[in-house]
Design a protein around this motif. Structure first.
Motif, PDB file in Angstrom:
ATOM      1  N   THR A  44      29.814  45.221  48.131  1.00  8.57           N
ATOM      2  CA  THR A  44      31.019  45.061  47.306  1.00  8.57           C
ATOM      3  C   THR A  44      30.696  45.155  45.821  1.00  8.57           C
ATOM      4  O   THR A  44      31.403  45.833  45.071  1.00  8.57           O
ATOM      5  CB  THR A  44      31.689  43.698  47.606  1.00  8.57           C
ATOM      6  OG1 THR A  44      31.901  43.575  49.010  1.00  8.57           O
ATOM      7  CG2 THR A  44      33.019  43.575  46.885  1.00  8.57           C
ATOM      8  N   VAL A  45      29.623  44.484  45.394  1.00  5.09           N
ATOM      9  CA  VAL A  45      29.257  44.477  43.978  1.00  5.09           C
ATOM     10  C   VAL A  45      28.836  45.872  43.517  1.00  5.09           C
ATOM     11  O   VAL A  45      29.265  46.346  42.450  1.00  5.09           O
ATOM     12  CB  VAL A  45      28.119  43.463  43.704  1.00  5.09           C
ATOM     13  CG1 VAL A  45      27.582  43.614  42.282  1.00  5.09           C
ATOM     14  CG2 VAL A  45      28.626  42.039  43.925  1.00  5.09           C
TER      15      VAL A  45
ATOM     16  N   VAL B  54      35.361  49.235  38.479  1.00  7.12           N
ATOM     17  CA  VAL B  54      35.541  48.485  37.236  1.00  7.12           C
ATOM     18  C   VAL B  54      35.208  49.352  36.022  1.00  7.12           C
ATOM     19  O   VAL B  54      35.895  49.307  35.001  1.00  7.12           O
ATOM     20  CB  VAL B  54      34.673  47.205  37.243  1.00  7.12           C
ATOM     21  CG1 VAL B  54      34.763  46.486  35.899  1.00  7.12           C
ATOM     22  CG2 VAL B  54      35.124  46.274  38.364  1.00  7.12           C
TER      23      VAL B  54
ATOM     24  N   THR C 269      44.836  42.465  30.186  1.00  8.11           N
ATOM     25  CA  THR C 269      43.686  41.888  30.871  1.00  8.11           C
ATOM     26  C   THR C 269      42.560  42.902  30.927  1.00  8.11           C
ATOM     27  O   THR C 269      42.803  44.090  31.180  1.00  8.11           O
ATOM     28  CB  THR C 269      44.077  41.464  32.307  1.00  8.11           C
ATOM     29  OG1 THR C 269      45.268  40.684  32.257  1.00  8.11           O
ATOM     30  CG2 THR C 269      42.977  40.650  32.961  1.00  8.11           C
TER      31      THR C 269
ATOM     32  N   PHE D 296      37.106  43.802  33.856  1.00  6.31           N
ATOM     33  CA  PHE D 296      36.263  42.907  34.645  1.00  6.31           C
ATOM     34  C   PHE D 296      37.114  41.856  35.364  1.00  6.31           C
ATOM     35  O   PHE D 296      36.907  41.576  36.553  1.00  6.31           O
ATOM     36  CB  PHE D 296      35.223  42.224  33.751  1.00  6.31           C
ATOM     37  CG  PHE D 296      34.314  41.285  34.494  1.00  6.31           C
ATOM     38  CD1 PHE D 296      33.247  41.774  35.247  1.00  6.31           C
ATOM     39  CD2 PHE D 296      34.538  39.913  34.460  1.00  6.31           C
ATOM     40  CE1 PHE D 296      32.425  40.904  35.955  1.00  6.31           C
ATOM     41  CE2 PHE D 296      33.722  39.036  35.154  1.00  6.31           C
ATOM     42  CZ  PHE D 296      32.654  39.533  35.895  1.00  6.31           C
ATOM     43  N   THR D 297      38.083  41.275  34.646  1.00  3.60           N
ATOM     44  CA  THR D 297      38.973  40.269  35.245  1.00  3.60           C
ATOM     45  C   THR D 297      39.791  40.873  36.377  1.00  3.60           C
ATOM     46  O   THR D 297      39.944  40.265  37.443  1.00  3.60           O
ATOM     47  CB  THR D 297      39.910  39.676  34.176  1.00  3.60           C
ATOM     48  OG1 THR D 297      39.126  39.130  33.118  1.00  3.60           O
ATOM     49  CG2 THR D 297      40.800  38.602  34.768  1.00  3.60           C
TER      50      THR D 297
ATOM     51  N   GLY E  57      38.922  43.381  38.120  1.00  2.00           N
ATOM     52  CA  GLY E  57      37.959  43.610  39.202  1.00  2.00           C
ATOM     53  C   GLY E  57      37.754  42.369  40.055  1.00  2.00           C
ATOM     54  O   GLY E  57      37.642  42.455  41.290  1.00  2.00           O
ATOM     55  N   ILE E  58      37.731  41.194  39.420  1.00  2.00           N
ATOM     56  CA  ILE E  58      37.595  39.930  40.165  1.00  2.00           C
ATOM     57  C   ILE E  58      38.778  39.749  41.105  1.00  2.00           C
ATOM     58  O   ILE E  58      38.617  39.418  42.284  1.00  2.00           O
ATOM     59  CB  ILE E  58      37.504  38.721  39.191  1.00  2.00           C
ATOM     60  CG1 ILE E  58      36.239  38.794  38.335  1.00  2.00           C
ATOM     61  CG2 ILE E  58      37.568  37.410  39.970  1.00  2.00           C
ATOM     62  CD1 ILE E  58      34.947  38.646  39.104  1.00  2.00           C
ATOM     63  N   PHE E  59      39.986  39.965  40.600  1.00  2.00           N
ATOM     64  CA  PHE E  59      41.191  39.836  41.428  1.00  2.00           C
ATOM     65  C   PHE E  59      41.231  40.896  42.536  1.00  2.00           C
ATOM     66  O   PHE E  59      41.813  40.673  43.594  1.00  2.00           O
ATOM     67  CB  PHE E  59      42.452  39.948  40.562  1.00  2.00           C
ATOM     68  CG  PHE E  59      42.811  38.683  39.847  1.00  2.00           C
ATOM     69  CD1 PHE E  59      43.538  37.695  40.486  1.00  2.00           C
ATOM     70  CD2 PHE E  59      42.416  38.466  38.532  1.00  2.00           C
ATOM     71  CE1 PHE E  59      43.867  36.505  39.828  1.00  2.00           C
ATOM     72  CE2 PHE E  59      42.735  37.296  37.865  1.00  2.00           C
ATOM     73  CZ  PHE E  59      43.467  36.304  38.513  1.00  2.00           C
ATOM     74  N   THR E  60      40.629  42.052  42.278  1.00  2.00           N
ATOM     75  CA  THR E  60      40.623  43.132  43.267  1.00  2.00           C
ATOM     76  C   THR E  60      39.668  42.836  44.414  1.00  2.00           C
ATOM     77  O   THR E  60      40.030  42.994  45.593  1.00  2.00           O
ATOM     78  CB  THR E  60      40.214  44.466  42.604  1.00  2.00           C
ATOM     79  OG1 THR E  60      41.126  44.778  41.558  1.00  2.00           O
ATOM     80  CG2 THR E  60      40.216  45.599  43.629  1.00  2.00           C
TER      81      THR E  60
ATOM     82  N   LEU F 270      37.473  39.869  44.921  1.00  2.02           N
ATOM     83  CA  LEU F 270      37.149  38.527  45.399  1.00  2.02           C
ATOM     84  C   LEU F 270      37.895  38.140  46.681  1.00  2.02           C
ATOM     85  O   LEU F 270      37.262  37.646  47.630  1.00  2.02           O
ATOM     86  CB  LEU F 270      37.399  37.502  44.294  1.00  2.02           C
ATOM     87  CG  LEU F 270      36.870  36.087  44.575  1.00  2.02           C
ATOM     88  CD1 LEU F 270      35.366  36.118  44.811  1.00  2.02           C
ATOM     89  CD2 LEU F 270      37.213  35.143  43.422  1.00  2.02           C
TER      90      LEU F 270
END
Length: 404
Positions: A127-128, A135, A309, A312-313, A315-318, A320
């Motif tokens: 994932t990362v 991202v 936004t 990166f933020t 990307g977290i919501f996408t 996580l």
């Protein structure tokens, strides 16, 4: 032209996913001839519905997400419904790809603790690593997707080349065991042509160029259709219907198909290429789906919440939510995935037909208008609703069950 090529490959790469490898098993009881007809029909339907998005995007800014587009014609209710449907659908798909990608990666990584820890670590790494391309931006996704797509096509060509000498015409002439299987298999083949969640991203990447977007959709989907037909021709031609059914009884998964392919071709290399192809198909689909979800969330923040936004933020919501579900509650997303087909039918067929219906009344002189008129819009919307209802009919026992 460079972006047009990249968009075309993103369209095709998003569609050619791991599910393609289950298609021969899904169509085992249908036979090649009727499978061919089904593929052509669904390609026409979903390419037409994708072009409807192109038509309606002429009335919006090129960076508008699907929620903004729906709000333009159906207000806040339209935004909420379309956004929820699209996000649940893409989250479910992304979780499935994250889980599958992690399992593939864990099989090649060195052993690290228990098998469970190794698999979870592989899911995070997958994932990362591939999420980073999303991202960074669409241009980076375009670059990695091109490389993977061409390697994937080479792998597919090698597999088909090794299988062609074993094709028998008698196998290709097999008739459906049950004519109703053609209806039951429709939703599975329907989602195999699904790239519509990426259209807002592609339109933004192409800066609202109608001609380029239309070319990417038609050419990309034609590439996919050709690949599907060649794949079905090879597998149906090599495996008799009886052998197909035996595989389904013993091992109704990709492994069963790989084992049968290895037995018939007598080549371990061919079986390994099929597995490599499967991995590449999964990654290209992951990239296309993740890109669509990223743009959807970005649209949600900027247009609905009116908040700028950083990537990166977003990307977290996408990533996580699907990552957490893949790690701790995979069955929850498997359940959601079972209903993803219905959500996709609404998003990919019913919604664009409704949007274009409204857009044509509000903007009667648009430069590009999809052929067929309003009567075809109505027919397509009805077909979308019918396909949505098929899984319920199977559960009720009115239609036969297929493997998918």
């Amino acid at each position: 032209m460079n972006r047009t090529l990249g968009s075309t490959l993103l369209v095709s790469g998003t569609m050619i996913g791991g599910g393609m490898l289950a298609m021969p098993l899904t169509s085992a009881g249908i036979g090649f001839s009727f499978t061919f007809v089904l593929l052509i029909a669904l390609w026409l339907l979903l390419t037409y519905s994708a072009l409807l998005f192109v038509e309606v995007y002429q009335t919006a800014t090129h960076d508008a997400g699907i929620g903004t587009l729906a709000a333009q014609y159906f207000g806040k209710t339209g935004r909420v419904i379309s956004t929820i449907v699209l996000m649940v659908f893409l989250y479910a798909l992304l979780a499935a790809y994250v889980t599958g990608g992690g399992n593939l990666l864990s099989s090649i990584l060195p052993e690290f603790g228990s098998q469970e820890i190794a698999e979870k670590l592989a899911i995070v790494l997958f994932t990362v690593f591939f999420g980073a391309f999303i991202v960074i931006g669409t241009k980076s996704v375009d670059g990695i997707n091109r490389l993977l797509f061409f390697v994937m096509l080479i792998g597919l060509a090698l597999v088909i080349f090794s299988m062609v000498p074993h094709i028998h015409m008698d196998n290709l002439m097999a008739m459906p065991l049950d004519n109703l299987l053609l209806i039951s298999a429709s939703p599975i083949f329907f989602t195999a042509f699904g790239f519509h969640g990426s259209i807002p991203s592609l339109n933004n990447y192409l800066q609202g160029n109608v001609k380029a977007l239309r070319f990417s959709i038609i050419t990309g989907s034609l590439i996919t259709l050709s690949v599907y037909i060649l794949w079905q021709l090879s597998t149906h031609g090599v495996l008799s219907q009886n052998l197909f059914l035996q595989i389904l009884q013993q091992d109704p998964t990709l492994n069963g198909l790989v084992t049968a392919t290895q037995q018939i071709t007598g080549s371990e290399i061919t079986a390994k290429i099929v597995k490599i192809f499967s991995a590449l198909a999964l990654i290209t689909s992951f990239l296309g789906v993740a890109l669509g979800l990223f743009e959807c969330i970005q649209d949600l923040f900027t247009q609905t919440f009116k908040r700028a936004t950083n990537r990166f933020t977003i990307g977290i919501f996408t990533f996580l939510p699907p990552l957490l579900f893949a790690l701790f509650y995979p069955k929850g997303f498997i359940l959601a995935l079972g209903y993803a087909g219905q959500m996709f039918a609404f998003y990919a067929v019913v919604l664009p037909a409704a949007l274009v219906w409204k857009a044509r009344h509000a903007h009667p002189n648009l430069p590009y208008r999809v052929f067929g008129g309003n009567i075809l819009l109505f027919i397509v919307a009805i077909l979308g609703l019918i396909i949505t209802s098929i899984p319920f009919a199977i559960k009720a026992g009115w239609l036969p069950t297929v493997v998918g």
